[in-house]
Design a protein around this motif. Sequence first.
Motif, PDB file in Angstrom:
ATOM      1  N   ARG A 260      39.107  49.731  44.975  1.00 24.82           N
ATOM      2  CA  ARG A 260      39.351  50.232  46.602  1.00 24.82           C
ATOM      3  C   ARG A 260      39.400  51.266  46.859  1.00 24.82           C
ATOM      4  O   ARG A 260      39.097  52.547  47.431  1.00 24.82           O
ATOM      5  N   SER A 261      40.582  52.766  45.395  1.00 25.82           N
ATOM      6  CA  SER A 261      40.491  53.460  45.340  1.00 25.82           C
ATOM      7  C   SER A 261      39.471  54.321  45.072  1.00 25.82           C
ATOM      8  O   SER A 261      39.525  56.201  45.535  1.00 25.82           O
ATOM      9  N   GLY A 262      38.481  54.201  43.438  1.00 23.95           N
ATOM     10  CA  GLY A 262      38.308  55.501  42.649  1.00 23.95           C
ATOM     11  C   GLY A 262      36.946  55.335  42.579  1.00 23.95           C
ATOM     12  O   GLY A 262      36.623  55.339  44.000  1.00 23.95           O
ATOM     13  N   SER A 263      36.546  56.758  42.242  1.00 20.50           N
ATOM     14  CA  SER A 263      35.604  57.301  42.317  1.00 20.50           C
ATOM     15  C   SER A 263      33.635  56.644  41.764  1.00 20.50           C
ATOM     16  O   SER A 263      33.931  55.775  41.032  1.00 20.50           O
TER      17      SER A 263
ATOM     18  N   LYS B 192      34.648  53.860  38.852  1.00 25.90           N
ATOM     19  CA  LYS B 192      34.394  52.460  39.088  1.00 25.90           C
ATOM     20  C   LYS B 192      33.730  51.730  38.078  1.00 25.90           C
ATOM     21  O   LYS B 192      34.271  50.791  37.259  1.00 25.90           O
ATOM     22  N   LYS B 193      32.379  52.330  37.972  1.00 32.26           N
ATOM     23  CA  LYS B 193      31.835  51.910  36.318  1.00 32.26           C
ATOM     24  C   LYS B 193      32.052  51.682  34.589  1.00 32.26           C
ATOM     25  O   LYS B 193      32.285  50.894  34.417  1.00 32.26           O
ATOM     26  N   THR B 194      32.942  53.281  34.341  1.00 32.08           N
ATOM     27  CA  THR B 194      33.754  52.955  34.000  1.00 32.08           C
ATOM     28  C   THR B 194      34.803  52.121  33.395  1.00 32.08           C
ATOM     29  O   THR B 194      34.914  50.651  32.939  1.00 32.08           O
ATOM     30  N   VAL B 195      35.539  51.796  34.562  1.00 28.06           N
ATOM     31  CA  VAL B 195      36.723  50.793  34.797  1.00 28.06           C
ATOM     32  C   VAL B 195      35.982  49.488  34.822  1.00 28.06           C
ATOM     33  O   VAL B 195      36.748  48.031  34.191  1.00 28.06           O
ATOM     34  N   LEU B 196      35.574  49.338  35.777  1.00 31.17           N
ATOM     35  CA  LEU B 196      34.913  47.420  36.142  1.00 31.17           C
ATOM     36  C   LEU B 196      34.266  47.148  35.017  1.00 31.17           C
ATOM     37  O   LEU B 196      34.011  46.010  34.587  1.00 31.17           O
TER      38      LEU B 196
ATOM     39  N   GLY C 126      33.517  43.366  30.634  1.00 35.15           N
ATOM     40  CA  GLY C 126      33.397  43.497  29.320  1.00 35.15           C
ATOM     41  C   GLY C 126      34.232  43.053  28.825  1.00 35.15           C
ATOM     42  O   GLY C 126      33.618  42.909  27.592  1.00 35.15           O
ATOM     43  N   GLY C 127      35.071  42.962  28.855  1.00 41.23           N
ATOM     44  CA  GLY C 127      36.469  42.785  27.667  1.00 41.23           C
ATOM     45  C   GLY C 127      37.327  43.660  27.386  1.00 41.23           C
ATOM     46  O   GLY C 127      38.053  43.266  26.514  1.00 41.23           O
TER      47      GLY C 127
END
Length: 372
Positions: free
Chosen positions: A94-97, A101-105, A110-111
């Motif tokens: 919702r709020s991230g850069s 998003k790429k790193t966390v999502l 990916g586990g």
Amino acid sequence: MAIDLTDEQRAFTEAVAEFAKRQAGTREQRDALTDGGRHAHHQGTYQQMADLGWIEGAVESMTGTVLFLEQIGYGLLPVGGFPVSAIVAAAVARSGSEEQKKTVLGGFTGGRSYSIAMSEPEAGSDVANLSCRAVADDDGYVINGQKTWISNAHFADAILLVARTGGAPGDHDGLTMLLVPADTPGLRISGIDTMGGKEVNDLYFTDCRVPADAVVGTAGKGWWQLMAGLNVERLILAGLMLGTAQRAFDDTLAYIKERKQFGRPIGTFQVLRHRIADLATEIECCRLLVRRTAELVDRDPSRVLPRESSMVKLKTTEVAREVALAGMQMMGGYGYATEYDMERHVRATLVSTIYGGTSEIQRDIIGKTYGL
């Protein structure tokens, strides 16, 4: 409102259920994966589910998420990293850069596991009273303070910290969300032993430094970003407890069909037969409420549903607790013995009415939506 599952949803839930039977279908398997029930998360099992694409598939919709959580709860799968990680991933989505998003999502599907840190010794239900402070300097932020009752921090890759960057305790403005890698110097994670084993932690921040791009969303607007995530957080907890309630019910039903007293199965006595009827009806009401609320979120993910999200969290966790306690009562001493799963169901459901906003807070929120 679609009550019946689509063919795709049914196939997905059946696949997860079969996986649960294979991986954690016996008490011996579950004990081996959790060190006798002391750990809620087994990374190997979680990684298998990620590799199968189930985590990514589960979070494509809120309906998919709650169906997945129901199977996790029912199957007693030790993947405690999923619910909290899903909450963090939704907040970043919702709020991230774009980089966040790429790193966390990407890490989540990916586990990898994530944790969220809000509660403090003097700020639980009163989130605005947070005092853990992140002070801006030329290079980013320096964090000092304590967080407590933080789920999964001991195995998380990173922690979504809610800290005060402005204002005073009690102010809604001035709260900021920051992503803090778990291995950041100045962060100490100390486990808290509980009835549920090793699940929650104290976090101590001592001159813990993070870069400026650790901010998720807008500095000082964390409170409003948190409010936007209430639908997801409360539905996630409700979905998990729905599965747990159904498992406690089925375990109870199996027992009272087999256990004989006075020459017949105890389930044939009217007092227990009627109790089972009441519990089954309550669980079905919860299932409809969970799926209905998830459908509303899927229709418009940007819409905040304070009444519905509080209702679904309140009703499902309280029913789950009722079912587990009734199951323990009907099983007698066996329900209390660690040889059986019922005592674990009781521990899991008791705490569910506390975390993520207590039942009392949910009732207060619901009342306010009616102008009270």
